[in-house]
Design a protein around this motif. Structure first.
Motif, mmCIF file in Angstrom:
data_model
loop_
_atom_site.group_PDB
_atom_site.id
_atom_site.type_symbol
_atom_site.label_atom_id
_atom_site.label_comp_id
_atom_site.label_asym_id
_atom_site.label_seq_id
_atom_site.Cartn_x
_atom_site.Cartn_y
_atom_site.Cartn_z
ATOM 1 N N ASP A 59 -23.956 79.092 -17.201
ATOM 2 C CA ASP A 59 -23.608 78.101 -16.180
ATOM 3 C C ASP A 59 -23.557 78.756 -14.798
ATOM 4 O O ASP A 59 -23.982 78.171 -13.800
ATOM 5 N N THR A 60 -23.013 79.974 -14.749
ATOM 6 C CA THR A 60 -22.981 80.701 -13.483
ATOM 7 C C THR A 60 -24.393 80.959 -12.980
ATOM 8 O O THR A 60 -24.696 80.786 -11.798
ATOM 9 N N LEU A 61 -25.268 81.377 -13.892
ATOM 10 C CA LEU A 61 -26.660 81.614 -13.519
ATOM 11 C C LEU A 61 -27.330 80.332 -13.039
ATOM 12 O O LEU A 61 -28.044 80.338 -12.026
ATOM 13 N N ALA A 62 -27.101 79.224 -13.760
ATOM 14 C CA ALA A 62 -27.719 77.953 -13.369
ATOM 15 C C ALA A 62 -27.277 77.542 -11.968
ATOM 16 O O ALA A 62 -28.090 77.051 -11.166
ATOM 17 N N ALA A 63 -25.992 77.741 -11.658
ATOM 18 C CA ALA A 63 -25.498 77.390 -10.325
ATOM 19 C C ALA A 63 -26.162 78.255 -9.255
ATOM 20 O O ALA A 63 -26.512 77.771 -8.169
ATOM 21 N N THR A 64 -26.355 79.533 -9.561
ATOM 22 C CA THR A 64 -26.992 80.424 -8.595
ATOM 23 C C THR A 64 -28.452 80.050 -8.382
ATOM 24 O O THR A 64 -28.937 79.944 -7.248
ATOM 25 N N LEU A 65 -29.177 79.843 -9.475
ATOM 26 C CA LEU A 65 -30.593 79.485 -9.364
ATOM 27 C C LEU A 65 -30.772 78.145 -8.669
ATOM 28 O O LEU A 65 -31.706 77.952 -7.889
#
Length: 242
Positions: free
Chosen positions: A41-47
């Motif tokens: 989820d953290t990665l998705a928010a960053t991307l």
């Protein structure tokens, strides 16, 4: 730009933060912390926050200190994003325990996204020789010292795999206990970890058992930790936070 995701535990931030910098169509991401539940989820928010026109994403993984199976989901999401947006994605600088997990999963730590995409099922093992089959000639058999070294190495690898599996299985309750200590004593994640580890050593109790007692005691009707462990926790808190 920095992203962090929230976990179900009391709404606290999870153990992963991703710093992002964009220069000339290239995004440089630097994850810091742990690839555990919530990391995708953290990665998705960053991307999702990257500007249009990005044609390459480089991730420096040197700041990642721990990963469990959620780290593989992190890689899956990263690879799917690259395929979907036709963006070149690379990761580098895997170290320590995360690198070992990649190796155990059969991934190339230098290019885990590429090795995951091209993995194939292993070839079937050759049939075991018949008990009545003659032994190979002595010249074709490995020297006894080599065979002994290989056997010792195999035992070491089996022990290491067992330890890693136990660590992964224990991680959720340890993370919960760290969250309880952080909320109770307003301490950092590292200080909470140090308290758990010191209490484990002082009370001669396994770390997972200490974490389980802390988590259970935080519930409204949960039992308090045993007296010896309670004293060890008090000592550790005083030592680490004084």
């Amino acid at each position: 730009m920095t992203s962090a995701a929230r976990t179900p535990l009391a709404g606290r931030l999870n153990s992963l933060v991703i710093d992002a910098r964009v220069e000339a169509g290239r995004a440089r991401l630097a994850p810091r912390g742990e690839l555990v539940q919530g990391c995708a989820d953290t990665l998705a928010a960053t991307l999702g926050g990257l500007p249009a026109g990005i044609d390459r994403i480089d991730l420096d993984m040197s700041g990642v200190v721990f990963m469990d199976t959620a780290g593989l989901q992190f890689l899956d999401h990263l690879g799917a994003y690259g395929d979907r947006h036709r963006v070149t994605v690379r990761t580098a600088h895997w170290n320590g325990q995360p690198r070992r997990i990649l190796e155990l999963a059969g991934l190339d730590a230098e290019a885990p996204l590429r090795s995951a995409a091209h993995r194939t099922d292993p070839a079937p093992s050759p049939p075991a020789p018949s008990p009545s089959a003659p032994s190979p000639p002595a010249a074709s058999r490995p020297a006894s010292a080599v065979a002994l070294e290989r056997a010792e190495r195999l035992d070491q690898l089996r022990e290491e795999v067992g330890q890693l599996r136990h660590a992964i299985a224990s991680r959720p309750v340890i993370d919960q206990a760290r969250g309880v200590l952080m909320a109770t004593h307003s301490c950092t994640p590292q200080e909470a970890w140090d308290i758990l580890r010191e209490a484990s050593q002082l009370s001669n109790t396994k770390l997972r058992a200490v974490a389980a007692a802390v988590t259970a005691g935080a519930e409204g009707d949960g039992p308090p930790p045993p007296p010896a462990l309670r004293r060890a926790l008090h000592t550790a808190v005083a030592h680490r936070l004084s």
